[in-house]
Design an enzyme around this catalytic site. Structure first.
Site, PDB file in Angstrom:
ATOM      1  N   CYS A 167       3.649  -5.134   6.326  1.00  0.00           N
ATOM      2  CA  CYS A 167       3.246  -4.924   5.684  1.00  0.00           C
ATOM      3  C   CYS A 167       4.439  -3.957   4.707  1.00  0.00           C
ATOM      4  CB  CYS A 167       1.992  -3.738   5.175  1.00  0.00           C
ATOM      5  SG  CYS A 167       0.484  -4.579   5.521  1.00  0.00           S
ATOM      6  N   HIS A 174       0.434  -1.186   0.157  1.00  0.00           N
ATOM      7  CA  HIS A 174       0.225   0.445  -0.004  1.00  0.00           C
ATOM      8  C   HIS A 174       0.718   1.368  -0.119  1.00  0.00           C
ATOM      9  CE1 HIS A 174       1.096   0.696   4.069  1.00  0.00           C
ATOM     10  NE2 HIS A 174      -0.049  -1.168   4.324  1.00  0.00           N
TER      11      HIS A 174
END
Length: 200
Positions: free
Chosen positions: A175, A159
């Site tokens: 992440c 992201h």
């Protein structure tokens, strides 16, 4: 890695079997997913009438078999490779490097898990300047430390970010963070089911 095969569900659920021709499924997966995306798999192996697919569940790397009649198959030329020591995400098309993007990965106490995964979903974020930037891909990888995070199951995402200074460092909860302009490019390029290989 050249082209891969992406399998998209064509019915309301997909039964998953441990082996081809098994009498009973051990799992049913709903289509669409909980975030209203098409249920999508990365194909690992093929046999007559059957596909072995990677599953978007714990433990990481889980696989199962399902029948062709539940799926629509398509070739995908793209793949993603995350190089953690280099803090880099590499986009490839038919085994050729298309682009290299600087990335942030998990901190030592919250490491990004290594392995072969795939893109499960893509969510456009309500605030493009928020925590996850304009877009967030969900992958089939899960944190080996966090079993829940931010209201979710500890799924590893790719992201954007509102902390651009973290890019190029081991700074996340697991992440892969990218610059917002880079996640926009990937969001407009990569189909669901794209392979994601995370290595050292």
């Amino acid at each position: 890695m050249g082209e891969s095969i992406v399998a998209t569900a064509i019915g309301p659920n997909v039964p998953i079997y441990r082996m081809p021709n098994a009498r009973h499924p051990f799992l049913h997966l709903a289509n669409p997913t909980a975030v209203h995306e098409p249920l999508t798999f990365l194909v690992r192996e093929r046999r007559a009438g059957w596909e072995q697919v990677y599953l978007p569940i714990r433990p990481d790397g889980s696989t199962g078999w399902t029948r062709d009649r539940y799926l629509r198959l398509a070739w995908n030329p793209y793949s993603v490779h995350v190089r953690m020591r280099a803090h880099q995400l590499v986009l490839m098309k038919r085994s050729r490097v298309v682009a290299r993007f600087p990335a942030a990965v998990g901190r030592s106490v919250l490491p990004t898990p290594k392995g072969r995964y795939y893109i499960v979903d893509l969510l456009k974020q309500p605030d493009p300047n928020g925590l996850y930037g304009p877009y967030a891909f969900g992958t089939s990888a899960y944190s080996h430390v966090l079993y829940s995070f931010g209201g979710g199951p500890g799924q590893i995402g790719i992201h954007g970010t509102n902390e651009p200074d973290s890019i190029g460092h081991s700074a996340s909860h697991g992440c892969i963070r990218l610059r917002n302009e880079d996640i926009v490019r990937l969001a407009h390029t990569l189909p669901l089911g794209t392979p994601v290989t995370i290595g050292a």
